[in-house]
Design an enzyme around this catalytic site. Structure first.
Site, mmCIF file in Angstrom:
data_model
loop_
_atom_site.group_PDB
_atom_site.id
_atom_site.type_symbol
_atom_site.label_atom_id
_atom_site.label_comp_id
_atom_site.label_asym_id
_atom_site.label_seq_id
_atom_site.Cartn_x
_atom_site.Cartn_y
_atom_site.Cartn_z
ATOM 1 N N GLU A 60 0.828 -1.216 0.000
ATOM 2 C CA GLU A 60 0.000 0.000 0.000
ATOM 3 C C GLU A 60 0.858 1.261 0.000
ATOM 4 O O GLU A 60 0.565 2.235 -0.692
ATOM 5 C CB GLU A 60 -0.937 0.015 1.222
ATOM 6 C CG GLU A 60 -2.077 -0.980 1.139
ATOM 7 C CD GLU A 60 -1.686 -2.388 1.559
ATOM 8 O OE1 GLU A 60 -0.524 -2.592 1.987
ATOM 9 O OE2 GLU A 60 -2.536 -3.288 1.465
ATOM 10 N N HIS A 129 -11.532 -4.992 8.527
ATOM 11 C CA HIS A 129 -12.026 -5.051 7.152
ATOM 12 C C HIS A 129 -13.324 -4.264 6.992
ATOM 13 O O HIS A 129 -14.087 -4.541 6.074
ATOM 14 C CB HIS A 129 -12.300 -6.508 6.740
ATOM 15 C CG HIS A 129 -11.090 -7.257 6.277
ATOM 16 N ND1 HIS A 129 -9.984 -7.426 7.049
ATOM 17 C CD2 HIS A 129 -10.829 -7.901 5.110
ATOM 18 C CE1 HIS A 129 -9.085 -8.147 6.386
ATOM 19 N NE2 HIS A 129 -9.572 -8.447 5.205
#
Lengths: 323, 342
Positions: A60, A129
């Site tokens: 990321e 999540h």
């Protein structure tokens, strides 16, 4: 105009941006996966090739930083994060670098990058999540933040984000992907910094963000049957916020509910509250009501998710507390 | 306290590799400009005329100078908190850097960046980052952009020996390698990361091996030998322009001054004087100057003249900075965004 889904609207914006501007490229994890980022990148690799639609390792930080670096050279990258939770790994390039860059170098270099953070909650995915921490990014000087709640805005805001000369965080919401409405076939912009009145009303203003706009519309319809006239405002851009629109509505109704699906402390809701109290203290008929996620990580079990995520009933309850 | 790994090897060994005399002179002049710039700043910090934290490049001049001599003006350069030398070697305006360090409106970043944030887009410097490893992923991005454009522009990113201890370095190295990007990592291994010596931070002294594991080509050069650095850089540049992927060059060198500021960190017990003296004996400028005289490429008088010119230029920049206005306080929030309202 064609009736299309929110997911399709995002896909169409990507496609038209790639087709009309050679500076645009898309980079992130999963463009070549069979799921195509919830179908939003469907067909893009096939049409534009892997040079401009780039799948990446799960890095990321490096992937976001590389989009930022490319933007500094005049490209218009869209870097996306299939889950916003994982985007925390990229906070250094986002906050220390792209948000500060234009200021830190006296305006010499701008960073026209679009960072797409996807909220993907529900189905017992739990704390790592399921997050939607847009308030955190609103806190950062130098970033713009948008959160479309409809297919029309999903397409138009993505186009405006990419065309803006500054870093824009574009937050789309998987819970809205199946929502459908009429959307222009051609490319168009929804201007940054402009909210909209989704429903006019006289008794109470509900400022709602992301999926709670839809819930606020349901709540308003219910409350109308009970004789309460609700004005629903979707700021669409969370930073810079359309403060004029919010203040003029609250001035008219004298009551405000802020429905933003983020944790409550030091949040967008706090900011709007302080803005309204600071400007309209004497015009308020009662104290501002808030609909937020609790100050608590996201749970897994469906039974707890129901308690955790607000819906139209939470908004109805907040409105009723004011009468 | 430092261990045996920090003892320098023999003095830099120069080989006359057929550079033109004007190139030799330019290399010497660039190193001298950096040296004088940094050493005058050290004085000015001690005199409290400069406030911004200055991480001085004294002792490492051959690295920036050798690498930048191999680059085109429009190639990108990224640096660190210790980037005065990179900026000057790449062709950044010396006056604008000095004015920035003095916090003046005429500074390259208009007084918003300070010593650690220099910018010169006209020579490919899109900004230096003071976050350790902060430049890594961004530099991969400029390389990616040029790779998409299909241009010949390459990117060089300078980083210290502490950076491969950051995850960002590994992610960036892997991404650069897997996409075969036109980028060069220049690891300036000066044996210390802030206060901590290399052997206290790593089991193995093997930064190039780590780059190789990610798919990089690797080269090593004596960081106190400008000709060796230049030769390595030219090889890496050729690889990058040919589309053959990234290279890491490790340049072993030494910063004379402490991590930040004008002192030597001896008083703090971080390094010993013997080690500093041994590295000062390996001065990249002194030895290169001697080589040029010995090889009859330049006379001693010519070498001295280059030094005097550097001194004069830096003094002019100091006067210019002191005569420059401070930024207007009314503009403190200007330039947060590009465009409307700014």
């Amino acid at each position: 105009m064609t009736v299309i889904s929110y997911a399709k609207a995002i896909n169409e914006a990507h496609r038209q941006l790639l087709a009309t501007d050679e500076r645009v490229f898309l980079i992130g994890q999963g463009v070549e996966s069979p799921w195509c980022v919830g179908t939003t990148t469907l067909g893009l690799v096939e049409q534009f090739g892997t040079t401009r639609v780039i799948d990446t390792p799960i890095s990321e930080l490096a992937v976001t930083g590389s989009a930022i670096g490319a933007a500094m050279t005049g490209m218009r990258p869209i870097v996306f994060h299939p889950r916003m939770d994982f985007m925390y790994l990229a906070l250094d390039p986002i906050i220390n670098h792209c948000a500060s860059w234009h200021y830190m170098f006296g305006g010499a270099v701008n960073v026209p990058v679009t960072i797409r953070g996807i909220v993907n909650r529900g189905n017992e995915q739990a704390a790592q999540h399921s997050q939607s921490p847009y308030s955190l990014y609103c806190h950062v000087p130098g970033l713009k933040v948008v959160a479309p709640a409809s297919p029309y805005d999903a397409k138009g805001l993505l186009v405006a984000a990419v065309r803006d000369d500054n870093p824009v965080l574009y937050i789309d919401d998987r819970w809205l992907y199946q929502t459908e409405e009429e959307v222009p076939d051609e490319i168009y912009e929804v201007p940054l910094g402009k909210g909209k009145i989704c429903r006019e009303g006289a008794d109470v203003t509900v400022v709602a963000v992301s999926y709670l706009v839809k819930e606020a519309m349901t709540a308003a319809a219910e409350l109308a049957k009970q004789g309460i006239s609700v004005e629903v405002i979707d700021p669409r851009t969370l930073k810079p916020l359309d403060t004029d629109l919010i203040l003029s509505s609250v001035k008219k109704t004298g009551r405000l509910v802020i429905a933003d699906p983020d944790n409550p402390i030091c949040s967008l809701g706090d900011h709007i509250s302080s803005l309204v109290y600071g400007s309209l203290f004497g015009s308020l008929k009662t104290s501002i009501q808030r609909v937020n996620l609790p100050d608590c990580p996201v749970p897994a079990s469906t039974s707890l998710e129901k308690a955790y995520f607000p819906n139209y009933q939470s908004i109805i309850a907040a409105v009723k507390r004011m009468f | 306290m430092s261990g045996s790994i920090n003892c320098p090897p023999q003095p830099p060994q120069f080989r006359n590799d057929g550079l033109r005399p004007d190139e030799h002179r330019k290399l010497l002049a660039t190193m001298m400009r950096i040296r004088v710039f940094e050493e005058r700043i050290a004085d000015l910090v001690l005199e409290k005329k400069i406030i911004t934290p200055c991480h001085l490049y004294t002792g490492q001049e051959a690295v920036a100078t050798g690498v930048c001599h191999a680059l085109n003006s429009d190639d990108y350069l990224f640096g660190t908190h210790r980037s005065h030398g990179h900026y000057l070697a790449k062709g950044g305006n010396l006056k604008a850097a000095m004015a920035e360090i003095f916090g003046r409106a005429t500074g390259c970043s208009k007084g918003r960046g300070g010593s650690m944030h220099l910018v010169a887009p006209e020579v490919g410097i899109l900004g230096t980052s003071s976050i350790v490893s902060g430049s890594m992923s961004i530099s991969v991005g400029t390389a990616l952009a040029e790779s998409i454009r299909g241009s010949q522009r390459i990117t060089v990113v300078f980083h210290g020996d502490g950076v491969p201890e950051e995850g960002s370095w590994h992610e960036s190295a892997n991404l650069a390698a897997v996409k075969r990007l036109p980028i060069i990592f220049v690891c300036e291994n000066n044996l210390y990361c802030t206060h901590l010596a290399l052997d206290k931070r790593r089991v193995h002294d093997n930064i190039p091996e780590m780059a190789k594991a990610h798919g990089f080509k690797t080269l090593a050069a004596d960081g106190n030998n400008v000709l060796e650095v230049l030769a390595a850089a030219r090889q890496a540049v050729k690889t990058a322009r040919a589309g053959e992927g990234p290279t890491l060059i490790e340049c072993r060198t030494y910063r004379w001054r402490g991590h930040v500021g004008p002192n030597y960190d001896v008083d703090l017990g971080l390094r010993d004087q013997q080690e500093i003296d041994a590295w000062k004996d390996r001065c990249p400028i002194k030895h290169f100057g001697n080589f040029l005289v010995d090889e009859k490429i330049m006379t001693r008088a010519e070498v001295d003249k280059v030094w005097q010119e550097a001194c004069a230029e830096v003094e002019q920049a100091i006067s210019y900075s002191l005569a420059s206005p401070y930024p207007d306080a009314a503009d403190v929030t200007k330039n947060v965004y590009r465009g409307a309202g700014q």
